[in-house]
Design an enzyme around this catalytic site. Structure first.
Site, PDB file in Angstrom:
ATOM      1  N   HIS A 128     -70.074  36.665  -1.692  1.00 46.37           N
ATOM      2  CA  HIS A 128     -68.696  36.340  -1.293  1.00 46.37           C
ATOM      3  C   HIS A 128     -68.714  35.012  -0.546  1.00 46.37           C
ATOM      4  O   HIS A 128     -69.597  34.778   0.286  1.00 46.37           O
ATOM      5  CB  HIS A 128     -68.120  37.446  -0.402  1.00 46.37           C
ATOM      6  CG  HIS A 128     -66.655  37.281  -0.128  1.00 46.37           C
ATOM      7  ND1 HIS A 128     -66.181  36.428   0.845  1.00 46.37           N
ATOM      8  CD2 HIS A 128     -65.567  37.833  -0.717  1.00 46.37           C
ATOM      9  CE1 HIS A 128     -64.857  36.478   0.848  1.00 46.37           C
ATOM     10  NE2 HIS A 128     -64.461  37.332  -0.093  1.00 46.37           N
ATOM     11  N   GLU A 130     -67.101  33.798   1.898  1.00 45.00           N
ATOM     12  CA  GLU A 130     -67.108  33.880   3.370  1.00 45.00           C
ATOM     13  C   GLU A 130     -68.510  34.186   3.891  1.00 45.00           C
ATOM     14  O   GLU A 130     -68.966  33.597   4.875  1.00 45.00           O
ATOM     15  CB  GLU A 130     -66.121  34.934   3.872  1.00 45.00           C
ATOM     16  CG  GLU A 130     -66.049  34.956   5.403  1.00 45.00           C
ATOM     17  CD  GLU A 130     -65.331  36.159   5.974  1.00 45.00           C
ATOM     18  OE1 GLU A 130     -65.748  36.641   7.051  1.00 45.00           O
ATOM     19  OE2 GLU A 130     -64.351  36.631   5.367  1.00 45.00           O
ATOM     20  N   CYS A 198     -60.759  41.162  10.713  1.00 47.49           N
ATOM     21  CA  CYS A 198     -59.571  40.514  11.265  1.00 47.49           C
ATOM     22  C   CYS A 198     -58.424  41.495  11.410  1.00 47.49           C
ATOM     23  O   CYS A 198     -58.364  42.527  10.749  1.00 47.49           O
ATOM     24  CB  CYS A 198     -59.196  39.306  10.404  1.00 47.49           C
ATOM     25  SG  CYS A 198     -58.162  39.678   8.986  1.00 47.49           S
ATOM     26  N   SER A 227     -61.477  40.351  -1.685  1.00 46.59           N
ATOM     27  CA  SER A 227     -62.205  41.439  -1.045  1.00 46.59           C
ATOM     28  C   SER A 227     -61.260  42.406  -0.336  1.00 46.59           C
ATOM     29  O   SER A 227     -61.331  43.620  -0.522  1.00 46.59           O
ATOM     30  CB  SER A 227     -63.214  40.867  -0.039  1.00 46.59           C
ATOM     31  OG  SER A 227     -63.837  41.897   0.694  1.00 46.59           O
ATOM     32  N   ASN A 228     -60.348  41.883   0.484  1.00 47.96           N
ATOM     33  CA  ASN A 228     -59.498  42.796   1.267  1.00 47.96           C
ATOM     34  C   ASN A 228     -58.575  43.610   0.360  1.00 47.96           C
ATOM     35  O   ASN A 228     -58.240  44.748   0.672  1.00 47.96           O
ATOM     36  CB  ASN A 228     -58.724  42.020   2.344  1.00 47.96           C
ATOM     37  CG  ASN A 228     -57.531  41.272   1.805  1.00 47.96           C
ATOM     38  OD1 ASN A 228     -56.436  41.825   1.688  1.00 47.96           O
ATOM     39  ND2 ASN A 228     -57.717  40.005   1.468  1.00 47.96           N
ATOM     40  N   SER A 270     -53.729  37.911   0.492  1.00 50.00           N
ATOM     41  CA  SER A 270     -53.523  36.638  -0.215  1.00 50.00           C
ATOM     42  C   SER A 270     -52.490  36.754  -1.332  1.00 50.00           C
ATOM     43  O   SER A 270     -52.351  35.834  -2.147  1.00 50.00           O
ATOM     44  CB  SER A 270     -54.858  36.116  -0.768  1.00 50.00           C
ATOM     45  OG  SER A 270     -55.567  37.136  -1.433  1.00 50.00           O
TER      46      SER A 270
END
EC number: 1.17.7.4
Length: 316
Positions: A128, A130, A198, A227-228, A270
């Protein structure tokens, strides 16, 4: 066929402050400097957002040698390694960093503790962007674990000074289980002062937990690379509710909703709200007659833009 009668909307859903900021950075760079603007990696993981920005003059690249000298370059919301930052500066680009401030917070923590002699365990998904960005803050001494099994295999060179960080978009519950295994093995490990996952990821997962108790199926709006968004679908399924992830309403299948009275809808951090409304309209066309938003956390966080992107019409 029995069509759904009611639609429940999760709250909060969709864009978070970090995504809002990242998209605005690209939009403002285009407005101020003209096309093309180069962006390293997808600015956020959403197909529609990326395609819209492409149409407006953004060029998405993975390697910096694809960017001509003197061009304007934006780093994506996921963050980049120190090596990428150094190379971009050396090539003389005009650089704007759209890294989410909550990811930057993790980078700062890693740099600070590294100077004090710490090694790191990072909880996250291999590959990923990040994770690559955070691990790339150091040349060595940061070890990735993806699941509880990995914790037993990791071999730091010392355990006296060890700290743990996490990808910001993980499943809160999965991360907690891995964190527990890390702390059980490395009893003196230092945890972040505040959890790295987050607030927006946490809030959207909490909203799905509430939604799942009241619906017969869940539609999660978002792209497969997010991912989220994947975590939201997995969470609903774990709670015993059939869940479907779609980029937009065109991917909905009528058979998913047969015999299901109430359908829940949410969106990853997103995914734009207009895509959610497109799904709502499609469900209404199938026969849904009511739409209701659940009560949830109202997010008011706003992150400032980098210097150099002020537009003349902005208020002082």
């Amino acid at each position: 066929m029995t069509a759904p009668q009611e639609i429940l909307l999760a709250e909060p859903r969709g864009f978070c402050a970090g995504v809002d900021r990242a998209i605005e950075i690209v939009e403002r760079a285009l407005e101020k400097f003209g096309r093309p603007i180069y962006v390293r990696h997808e600015i956020v993981h959403n197909t529609h957002v990326v395609n819209d920005l492409k149409d407006r003059g953004a060029i998405f690249i993975e390697e910096l040698d694809e960017v001509p000298p003197g061009a304007t370059l934006v780093f994506s919301a996921h963050g980049v390694s120190q090596a990428v930052q150094r190379e971009a500066k050396a090539r003389g680009f005009r650089i704007f960093d759209a890294t989410c401030p909550l990811v930057t917070k993790v980078h700062v923590e890693v740099a600070k503790l590294h100077k004090e002699g710490y090694e790191f365990i990072m909880i996250g998904h291999k590959g990923h962007p990040e994770v690559e960005g955070t691990m790339g803050q150091l040349d060595s001494g940061i070890h990735l674990v993806e699941d509880v099994e990995d914790v037993a295999k990791v071999q730091p060179s010392q355990t006296d000074r060890l700290a743990v960080v996490t990808q910001t978009t993980l499943s809160v519950d999965d991360a907690a289980a891995i964190m527990a295994a890390v702390k059980a093995r490395f009893t003196h490990i230092q945890s972040p002062k505040q959890q790295d996952i987050c607030y927006a990821t946490q809030n959207r997962q909490d909203a799905v937990k509430l939604l799942a108790t009241q619906v017969d199926a869940v539609v999660v709006v978002g792209s497969p690379t997010s991912s989220n968004t994947n975590r939201l679908r997995e969470l609903a399924e774990r709670l015993g509710v059939p869940a479907y992830m779609v980029d937009d309403a065109s991917e909905l299948q009528d058979s998913w909703f047969e015999g299901r009275q109430c359908v829940g809808v949410t969106a990853g951090a997103s995914a734009p709200e207009d895509l959610v409304q497109g799904v709502v309209q499609r469900l209404k066309a199938l026969g849904a007659v009511s739409v209701r938003s659940l009560d949830g956390v109202r997010e008011t966080t706003k992150f400032p833009l980098p210097k150099g992107l002020k537009i003349e019409a902005d208020p002082a």
